[in-house]
Scaffold this motif. Structure first.
Motif, PDB file in Angstrom:
ATOM      1  N   LYS A 101       0.831  -1.207   0.000  1.00 40.37           N
ATOM      2  CA  LYS A 101       0.000   0.000   0.000  1.00 40.37           C
ATOM      3  C   LYS A 101       0.867   1.259   0.000  1.00 40.37           C
ATOM      4  O   LYS A 101       0.539   2.248  -0.659  1.00 40.37           O
ATOM      5  N   VAL A 102       1.964   1.217   0.734  1.00 35.69           N
ATOM      6  CA  VAL A 102       2.894   2.352   0.750  1.00 35.69           C
ATOM      7  C   VAL A 102       3.501   2.537  -0.634  1.00 35.69           C
ATOM      8  O   VAL A 102       3.557   3.648  -1.169  1.00 35.69           O
ATOM      9  N   LEU A 103       3.956   1.444  -1.224  1.00 30.98           N
ATOM     10  CA  LEU A 103       4.553   1.532  -2.556  1.00 30.98           C
ATOM     11  C   LEU A 103       3.563   2.078  -3.575  1.00 30.98           C
ATOM     12  O   LEU A 103       3.900   2.936  -4.398  1.00 30.98           O
ATOM     13  N   ASP A 104       2.331   1.581  -3.541  1.00 27.75           N
ATOM     14  CA  ASP A 104       1.315   2.065  -4.482  1.00 27.75           C
ATOM     15  C   ASP A 104       1.099   3.567  -4.329  1.00 27.75           C
ATOM     16  O   ASP A 104       0.998   4.307  -5.322  1.00 27.75           O
ATOM     17  N   ALA A 105       1.027   4.031  -3.083  1.00 23.49           N
ATOM     18  CA  ALA A 105       0.780   5.455  -2.823  1.00 23.49           C
ATOM     19  C   ALA A 105       1.949   6.310  -3.304  1.00 23.49           C
ATOM     20  O   ALA A 105       1.760   7.379  -3.896  1.00 23.49           O
ATOM     21  N   VAL A 106       3.165   5.835  -3.065  1.00 24.77           N
ATOM     22  CA  VAL A 106       4.346   6.606  -3.465  1.00 24.77           C
ATOM     23  C   VAL A 106       4.497   6.618  -4.983  1.00 24.77           C
ATOM     24  O   VAL A 106       4.810   7.656  -5.581  1.00 24.77           O
ATOM     25  N   TRP A 107       4.266   5.477  -5.613  1.00 23.89           N
ATOM     26  CA  TRP A 107       4.319   5.451  -7.075  1.00 23.89           C
ATOM     27  C   TRP A 107       3.276   6.403  -7.668  1.00 23.89           C
ATOM     28  O   TRP A 107       3.561   7.128  -8.634  1.00 23.89           O
ATOM     29  N   ALA A 108       2.090   6.419  -7.098  1.00 19.05           N
ATOM     30  CA  ALA A 108       1.035   7.308  -7.603  1.00 19.05           C
ATOM     31  C   ALA A 108       1.439   8.768  -7.452  1.00 19.05           C
ATOM     32  O   ALA A 108       1.232   9.586  -8.362  1.00 19.05           O
ATOM     33  N   ARG A 109       2.031   9.117  -6.314  1.00 20.81           N
ATOM     34  CA  ARG A 109       2.439  10.504  -6.082  1.00 20.81           C
ATOM     35  C   ARG A 109       3.597  10.890  -7.005  1.00 20.81           C
ATOM     36  O   ARG A 109       3.638  12.011  -7.527  1.00 20.81           O
ATOM     37  N   PHE A 110       4.535   9.995  -7.200  1.00 20.54           N
ATOM     38  CA  PHE A 110       5.652  10.277  -8.101  1.00 20.54           C
ATOM     39  C   PHE A 110       5.147  10.476  -9.537  1.00 20.54           C
ATOM     40  O   PHE A 110       5.549  11.417 -10.223  1.00 20.54           O
ATOM     41  N   THR A 111       4.254   9.599  -9.962  1.00 19.16           N
ATOM     42  CA  THR A 111       3.691   9.698 -11.310  1.00 19.16           C
ATOM     43  C   THR A 111       2.955  11.016 -11.498  1.00 19.16           C
ATOM     44  O   THR A 111       3.097  11.693 -12.530  1.00 19.16           O
ATOM     45  N   GLU A 112       2.174  11.387 -10.507  1.00 19.61           N
ATOM     46  CA  GLU A 112       1.448  12.658 -10.556  1.00 19.61           C
ATOM     47  C   GLU A 112       2.416  13.837 -10.636  1.00 19.61           C
ATOM     48  O   GLU A 112       2.185  14.804 -11.368  1.00 19.61           O
ATOM     49  N   GLY A 113       3.520  13.749  -9.907  1.00 18.15           N
ATOM     50  CA  GLY A 113       4.463  14.850  -9.856  1.00 18.15           C
ATOM     51  C   GLY A 113       5.169  15.120 -11.169  1.00 18.15           C
ATOM     52  O   GLY A 113       5.495  16.272 -11.476  1.00 18.15           O
ATOM     53  N   ILE A 114       5.443  14.082 -11.959  1.00 19.04           N
ATOM     54  CA  ILE A 114       6.159  14.274 -13.217  1.00 19.04           C
ATOM     55  C   ILE A 114       5.232  14.347 -14.428  1.00 19.04           C
ATOM     56  O   ILE A 114       5.696  14.605 -15.539  1.00 19.04           O
ATOM     57  N   GLU A 115       3.929  14.166 -14.216  1.00 11.44           N
ATOM     58  CA  GLU A 115       2.989  14.141 -15.335  1.00 11.44           C
ATOM     59  C   GLU A 115       3.024  15.417 -16.181  1.00 11.44           C
ATOM     60  O   GLU A 115       2.981  15.332 -17.420  1.00 11.44           O
ATOM     61  N   PRO A 116       3.120  16.627 -15.600  1.00  8.40           N
ATOM     62  CA  PRO A 116       3.190  17.823 -16.459  1.00  8.40           C
ATOM     63  C   PRO A 116       4.385  17.817 -17.408  1.00  8.40           C
ATOM     64  O   PRO A 116       4.287  18.316 -18.534  1.00  8.40           O
ATOM     65  N   LEU A 117       5.508  17.264 -16.985  1.00  7.40           N
ATOM     66  CA  LEU A 117       6.662  17.167 -17.878  1.00  7.40           C
ATOM     67  C   LEU A 117       6.375  16.187 -19.008  1.00  7.40           C
ATOM     68  O   LEU A 117       6.671  16.466 -20.182  1.00  7.40           O
ATOM     69  N   ARG A 118       5.801  15.054 -18.662  1.00  7.47           N
ATOM     70  CA  ARG A 118       5.487  14.063 -19.700  1.00  7.47           C
ATOM     71  C   ARG A 118       4.478  14.606 -20.686  1.00  7.47           C
ATOM     72  O   ARG A 118       4.634  14.473 -21.904  1.00  7.47           O
ATOM     73  N   ALA A 119       3.427  15.270 -20.177  1.00  7.53           N
ATOM     74  CA  ALA A 119       2.375  15.809 -21.043  1.00  7.53           C
ATOM     75  C   ALA A 119       2.902  16.896 -21.972  1.00  7.53           C
ATOM     76  O   ALA A 119       2.410  17.057 -23.100  1.00  7.53           O
ATOM     77  N   ALA A 120       3.912  17.640 -21.510  1.00  8.02           N
ATOM     78  CA  ALA A 120       4.482  18.717 -22.321  1.00  8.02           C
ATOM     79  C   ALA A 120       5.595  18.228 -23.244  1.00  8.02           C
ATOM     80  O   ALA A 120       6.191  19.030 -23.966  1.00  8.02           O
ATOM     81  N   GLY A 121       5.883  16.935 -23.221  1.00  6.33           N
ATOM     82  CA  GLY A 121       6.961  16.405 -24.034  1.00  6.33           C
ATOM     83  C   GLY A 121       8.338  16.771 -23.518  1.00  6.33           C
ATOM     84  O   GLY A 121       9.312  16.768 -24.273  1.00  6.33           O
ATOM     85  N   ARG A 122       8.442  17.068 -22.222  1.00  7.85           N
ATOM     86  CA  ARG A 122       9.712  17.497 -21.625  1.00  7.85           C
ATOM     87  C   ARG A 122      10.342  16.447 -20.724  1.00  7.85           C
ATOM     88  O   ARG A 122      11.342  16.744 -20.075  1.00  7.85           O
ATOM     89  N   LEU A 123       9.758  15.271 -20.650  1.00  9.04           N
ATOM     90  CA  LEU A 123      10.331  14.223 -19.816  1.00  9.04           C
ATOM     91  C   LEU A 123      11.368  13.469 -20.642  1.00  9.04           C
ATOM     92  O   LEU A 123      11.037  12.628 -21.479  1.00  9.04           O
ATOM     93  N   GLY A 124      12.645  13.791 -20.394  1.00  7.26           N
ATOM     94  CA  GLY A 124      13.695  13.120 -21.140  1.00  7.26           C
ATOM     95  C   GLY A 124      13.879  11.681 -20.713  1.00  7.26           C
ATOM     96  O   GLY A 124      14.145  10.798 -21.525  1.00  7.26           O
ATOM     97  N   GLY A 125      13.723  11.423 -19.426  1.00  5.36           N
ATOM     98  CA  GLY A 125      13.863  10.075 -18.908  1.00  5.36           C
ATOM     99  C   GLY A 125      13.672  10.074 -17.403  1.00  5.36           C
ATOM    100  O   GLY A 125      13.686  11.119 -16.755  1.00  5.36           O
ATOM    101  N   VAL A 126      13.486   8.888 -16.845  1.00  4.35           N
ATOM    102  CA  VAL A 126      13.423   8.701 -15.396  1.00  4.35           C
ATOM    103  C   VAL A 126      14.578   7.782 -15.026  1.00  4.35           C
ATOM    104  O   VAL A 126      14.700   6.673 -15.557  1.00  4.35           O
TER     105      VAL A 126
END
Length: 295
Positions: A101-126
């Motif tokens: 449950k902790v892992l799921d919550a942290v993955w969700a928060r991390f994904t949410e945090g970088i989503e604007p970069l991905r949506a803007a085509g600015r996510l070079g990599g993780v």
């Protein structure tokens, strides 16, 4: 040959800010990023390792940088098996990576945090920089498989800190496993005189992305202060020996990111500037302005 993007592993590092590299009038958060992005096409967000990234910050970063500029985001410590401070965990969750449950919550928060970069085509990599106790084997294989499932569709790179991954008996399996998941193997430059030294293997395991990180060649790697570990000014000949390797890697992937992590003063930006000139066939060391000291 694919595009080679050269930059550094931070733009807000205290030592860089204090070095005088940022000119007067551009030392606030927005000014620093704009100044950096006028000089380099890529940067690593190392702060995301220490605290989960926020969507608001990602949105601002995309807005403050030119079209084509990209961010490589370092995965949050809990997601790579590193010790994590309870103070940076979301919603008061325990820093326990064994709790699904902790892992799921942290993955969700991390994904949410970088989503604007991905949506803007600015996510070079993780970047998943794995700890030195992360040895090759069955448990490690299961970890990489789960990581691949959670990051499906993302450009992902993996840096191993245990030298066993690139020893002859494991190197072939390491390449094959990363290739199976479409993950880029991170090549590293570091001192080669230590038991923990990672060899400068330039395996290209993803057609999408390849990454090289220059950590400097300090013999204090793995001990001493951060400044001791990363205190290294690359000489022109040290950079030049990498030029044919980088061009070879660029011929085998759509994009190559070359990032300098010798973040001690302005050493990383100086090395990145020199590497860009070398790759362009220019003199790597033109006359430079004296370093300004911020008081």
């Amino acid at each position: 040959m694919s595009e080679i993007l050269v930059g550094t592993c931070a733009w807000t590092d205290r030592a860089l800010v204090g070095s005088g590299w940022y000119p007067p009038g551009r030392r606030d958060a927005e000014g620093r990023l704009r100044h950096y992005a006028e000089r380099f096409p890529v940067v690593e967000v190392d702060s995301a390792y220490y605290a989960l990234p926020r969507a608001r910050d990602s949105r601002l970063w995309a807005e403050r940088t030119p079209e084509g500029f990209v961010f490589d985001v370092k995965a949050f410590s809990l997601l790579t098996g590193h010790p994590t401070r309870a103070a940076v965990m979301p919603d008061g969750l325990p820093a326990d990576p064994r709790d699904p449950k902790v892992l799921d919550a942290v993955w969700a928060r991390f994904t949410e945090g970088i989503e604007p970069l991905r949506a803007a085509g600015r996510l070079g990599g993780v970047l998943f920089q794995l700890p030195p106790w992360f040895r090759p084997g069955r448990r490690a294989g299961a970890f990489l498989r789960e990581c691949a499932e959670r990051t499906a569709g993302w450009p992902v790179s993996v840096e191993f800190r245990h030298p066993g991954w690139w020893r002859p008996e494991w190197a072939g399996a390491t390449r094959a496993q990363l290739a199976r998941y479409g993950m880029a193997a991170v090549a590293v430059d570091m001192a080669q005189t230590l038991p923990s030294s990672i060899p400068p293997v330039t395996a290209v395991t993803s057609p999408r992305l390849s990454v090289v990180r220059f950590h400097g060649r300090s013999p204090a790697w793995g001990s001493g202060s951060k400044e001791d570990r990363f205190r290294h000014d690359y000489r022109d000949e040290e950079l030049a020996e990498w030029v044919p390797r980088l061009r070879d890697m660029a011929g085998r992937a759509e994009r190559l990111h070359v990032l300098f992590n010798n973040c001690c003063g302005a050493a990383a930006v100086r090395a990145a500037e020199a590497m860009r000139r070398l790759l362009a066939g220019q003199d790597p060391a033109p006359a430079a302005e004296p370093t300004r000291t911020v008081r």
